[in-house]
Scaffold this active site. Sequence first.
Site, PDB file in Angstrom:
ATOM      1  N   THR A 254     -19.773   1.616 -15.915  1.00  0.00           N
ATOM      2  CA  THR A 254     -19.463   0.880 -17.137  1.00  0.00           C
ATOM      3  C   THR A 254     -18.043   1.190 -17.592  1.00  0.00           C
ATOM      4  O   THR A 254     -17.549   2.287 -17.359  1.00  0.00           O
ATOM      5  CB  THR A 254     -20.471   1.337 -18.209  1.00  0.00           C
ATOM      6  OG1 THR A 254     -21.746   0.832 -17.849  1.00  0.00           O
ATOM      7  CG2 THR A 254     -20.116   0.868 -19.603  1.00  0.00           C
TER       8      THR A 254
ATOM      9  N   GLY B 101     -29.195  -2.596 -21.371  1.00  0.00           N
ATOM     10  CA  GLY B 101     -28.875  -1.177 -21.509  1.00  0.00           C
ATOM     11  C   GLY B 101     -28.325  -0.842 -22.874  1.00  0.00           C
ATOM     12  O   GLY B 101     -28.469  -1.601 -23.850  1.00  0.00           O
TER      13      GLY B 101
ATOM     14  N   GLY C 252     -23.651   5.849 -19.067  1.00  0.00           N
ATOM     15  CA  GLY C 252     -24.679   6.760 -18.590  1.00  0.00           C
ATOM     16  C   GLY C 252     -26.021   6.080 -18.498  1.00  0.00           C
ATOM     17  O   GLY C 252     -26.112   4.845 -18.429  1.00  0.00           O
TER      18      GLY C 252
ATOM     19  N   GLY D 148     -28.622   4.361 -19.700  1.00  0.00           N
ATOM     20  CA  GLY D 148     -28.695   3.589 -20.934  1.00  0.00           C
ATOM     21  C   GLY D 148     -29.950   3.786 -21.759  1.00  0.00           C
ATOM     22  O   GLY D 148     -29.890   3.834 -22.995  1.00  0.00           O
TER      23      GLY D 148
END
Length: 311
Positions: free
Chosen positions: A177, A207, A229, A231
């Site tokens: 992300t 997420g 990370g 989510g």
Amino acid sequence: MVTSSHAAWSLAIHGGAGTMTREKLTPDQQARHREGLAVARDAGAKVLAAGGAALDAVEAAVRVLEDDPCFNAGRGAVFSYDGRNELDAAIMDGAGRRAGAVAGVVGVRSPIGLARAVMDDGMHVFLSGVGAEAFARGKGLELADPEWFVTAERRRQLEELKARKIGTFDVDLKYGTVGAVARDMAGHVAAATSTGGLTGKRWGRIGDSPVIGAGTYADDRSCAVSATGAGELFIRANVAAQICTRMRLLGESAQQAADAVIAEVGELGGDGGVIIAGVDGSTAFSFNTPGMYRARADSAGLSEVAIFARE
Ligand code: ASP
């Protein structure tokens, strides 16, 4: 982790946290990621140095990362289990706490641009799926063929996951992300996050990235946060909002607040990281993974690009 000095403007970005180590990434991969981070950081910093708004700076930086196939957002996004790129994004302005978010979007070139359009429109905060896509068309935003988002590496990751019959949390280099946080010369903060989510995610899964308060939050009374990370855990721990609240009500520094909340995520069984821009001009990183693609700059001359925990 390091906290920067106070500055008139500051910017931090991330390109995901995960299992990357010096042994796992080839020198060429390291160089391509560092270059991509530097270009995105400079795009945001240029806006801030010219006296522009934190909101415009974070959007500018994230747009660059969305177009870079190295990162899991826009072009280069991971695939859902049934082979689609479903994109999530959010943007938030610390001034007035206005926000825009989109989830499960297919075929819109810049999900962060779409989130910004939702925020600027002002009627709603969060749009999803075909409704968000119709909104993008109505606003005349740039669309892209589904093939635009596809990369061979992300296909390989999905095939590997299916062949090994493993879950979304077990894929190597899982989080990619992208996000940006900034503080401008007028003292406002903003945050932006954009993602393809998790490899092999279930159709319709959303997420933390577009969930205001989980993966993205900005409040001029404290700071701006963007997360990456696992989510589901970041939603449950309400990560981004908790960091802002701890700073505001407990008087913690950005670093203290971020470390405390990332530790909570760890206790729940999750991993990942956050970037923070405080209203005081400080920036901070915190993550419980071996690495996080990250970079920052400020008006006091700070200029940094890093991948691994110790560098
Ligand atoms: N946090 C993102 C999600 O769960 C994944 C990532 O950070 O790469 O959708």
